[in-house]
Design an enzyme around this catalytic site. Structure first.
Site, PDB file in Angstrom:
ATOM      1  N   GLU A  99      -8.623   0.830  12.867  1.00 44.45           N
ATOM      2  CA  GLU A  99      -8.335  -0.423  12.148  1.00 44.45           C
ATOM      3  C   GLU A  99      -8.624  -1.584  13.100  1.00 44.45           C
ATOM      4  O   GLU A  99      -9.364  -2.502  12.767  1.00 44.45           O
ATOM      5  CB  GLU A  99      -6.872  -0.459  11.685  1.00 44.45           C
ATOM      6  CG  GLU A  99      -6.507  -1.746  10.937  1.00 44.45           C
ATOM      7  CD  GLU A  99      -5.012  -1.867  10.626  1.00 44.45           C
ATOM      8  OE1 GLU A  99      -4.207  -1.120  11.212  1.00 44.45           O
ATOM      9  OE2 GLU A  99      -4.658  -2.739   9.805  1.00 44.45           O
ATOM     10  N   ASP A 140      -2.070  -1.367   1.331  1.00 42.91           N
ATOM     11  CA  ASP A 140      -1.552  -1.416   2.700  1.00 42.91           C
ATOM     12  C   ASP A 140      -0.181  -2.100   2.764  1.00 42.91           C
ATOM     13  O   ASP A 140       0.847  -1.431   2.847  1.00 42.91           O
ATOM     14  CB  ASP A 140      -2.566  -2.088   3.632  1.00 42.91           C
ATOM     15  CG  ASP A 140      -2.350  -1.736   5.098  1.00 42.91           C
ATOM     16  OD1 ASP A 140      -1.403  -1.004   5.398  1.00 42.91           O
ATOM     17  OD2 ASP A 140      -3.141  -2.193   5.943  1.00 42.91           O
TER      18      ASP A 140
END
Ligand code: ADE
Ligand code: ZN
Length: 357
Positions: A211, A288
């Protein structure tokens, strides 16, 4: 037969309608419970428990305010500190699922970080979460499962103790462990013992990687932690060998379409996700932290459909991808798949709008 979104010679640009995309049954496997708490709720909980929130979370407006991932994480951790009782857990779980169900969510894997709530026992917290989840399933038909997330910053020993705690208090709904928090805080290799123990007990395994960190993080997750799924994983785009390997294996990536803070350009994230799909990765879309870094999943679908000029087949593919990436038991997956398929067929005739010029 493939539907033709823009028939040859047509002067009208046809796109999928927002109503259709909202109604589309959706499933996601990467959503943090504490990242679903809206600012108003956080302010109320923080006041009740005497917690001081960071400046960007104090005004209780529509959005939290922060400039980069570290500031966002600081808010996330303060929100965690504001959830202090089983009833709080029940309320935030219920509220978040009911909100998402309004946008067509039918299945969510909820990531939950017990280590960010050290004042409460695992079983107390899980009792609240499962009560909220069951109430939302009863009322809105949204099914959920839990991923117990290890926070990297507490290290390998604490992670192993957490997994021991999870195994000492089994719940059918707890299907996996995950790894999240700051990718700079610890390498995946620190968590091998925790992952080995969870795998031996039959839990599924996922981890945030690639990420903010590089692709070596992802390779460690695959080779050392032996994960069944990768959360995020954008760094694979910079590593041709890893990209080819994961296209071949078709391990699911739980990617997140939208992320809203100034230091990470929204458009950059969109381009990454589009490139992952184009490369042939097995990818699903996820919100998320809907209250923190982006909107609800249906907003992601609407935005992605517009940017990528989705056809109805694309929308249906992404609706089902979340179920296929899930760690729910086979019977639940089969049931959801059948329900989604019937619903997708029913919705298909109204998929396109001719409103977009
Ligand atoms: N915890 C909550 N949201 C997260 C994210 N996007 N990455 C890592 N850890 C998180
Ligand atoms: Zn995440």
């Amino acid at each position: 037969m493939r539907a033709e979104p823009n028939p040859p010679g047509s002067t009208v640009q046809r796109g999928l309608s927002a109503d259709y995309l909202r109604a589309l049954p959706k499933a996601e496997v990467h959503c943090h419970l504490e990242g679903c708490v809206p600012p108003k709720t956080a302010v109320r909980l923080a006041a009740r428990h005497g917690v001081t929130l960071p400046a960007g979370a104090r005004d209780g407006g529509d959005r939290y305010r922060f400039r980069n991932f570290d500031e966002g994480l600081e808010i996330y951790l303060a929100v965690c500190r504001s959830i202090q009782t089983a009833e709080d857990f029940e309320a935030v779980t219920y509220e978040s699922l009911m909100t998402a169900a309004e946008g067509g969510l039918r299945y969510r894997e909820i990531a939950f970080n017990p280590q960010n709530h050290p004042e409460l026992s695992y079983d107390t917290m899980m009792g609240g979460i499962l009560a909220g989840a069951r109430a939302a399933e009863e009322e809105a038909g949204v099914v959920s499962r839990i991923v117990v997330a290890i926070n990297r910053q507490f290290g390998g020993e604490a992670a192993l103790n957490l997994v021991r705690d999870v195994l000492a208090h089994p719940h059918d709904e707890v299907v996996a462990i995950g790894l999240d928090g700051d990718e700079k805080a610890a390498r995946p290799s620190e968590f091998v013992a925790a992952y080995d123990l969870a795998r031996a007990a039959g839990l599924k395994l996922t981890a945030h990687a690639g990420e903010h960190g590089d692709s070596t993080e992802m390779v460690e997750c695959l080779d050392l932690l032996r994960v069944d799924r990768i959360d995020h994983g954008y760094a694979a785009l910079l590593d041709p060998a890893l990209l080819a390997r994961t296209v071949r294996s078709q391990i699911p990536y739980s990617a997140c379409w939208f992320i809203d803070y100034p230091e990470l350009e929204v458009e950059g994230r969109r381009l990454d996700v589009a490139a992952m799909a184009a490369a042939g990765l097995n990818m699903c879309l996820n919100s998320d932290d809907p209250a923190l870094i982006g909107p609800e999943l249906h907003d992601d679908f609407i935005d992605a459909a517009a940017h990528l000029e989705w056809t109805v087949e694309d929308a249906e593919k992404y609706a089902l991808a979340g179920i296929d990436a899930s760690f729910a038991d086979n019977a639940t997956v089969e049931r959801l798949r059948a329900e989604f398929t019937a619903e997708l067929e029913r919705l298909r005739p109204g998929a396109y709008s001719a409103d977009i010029q």
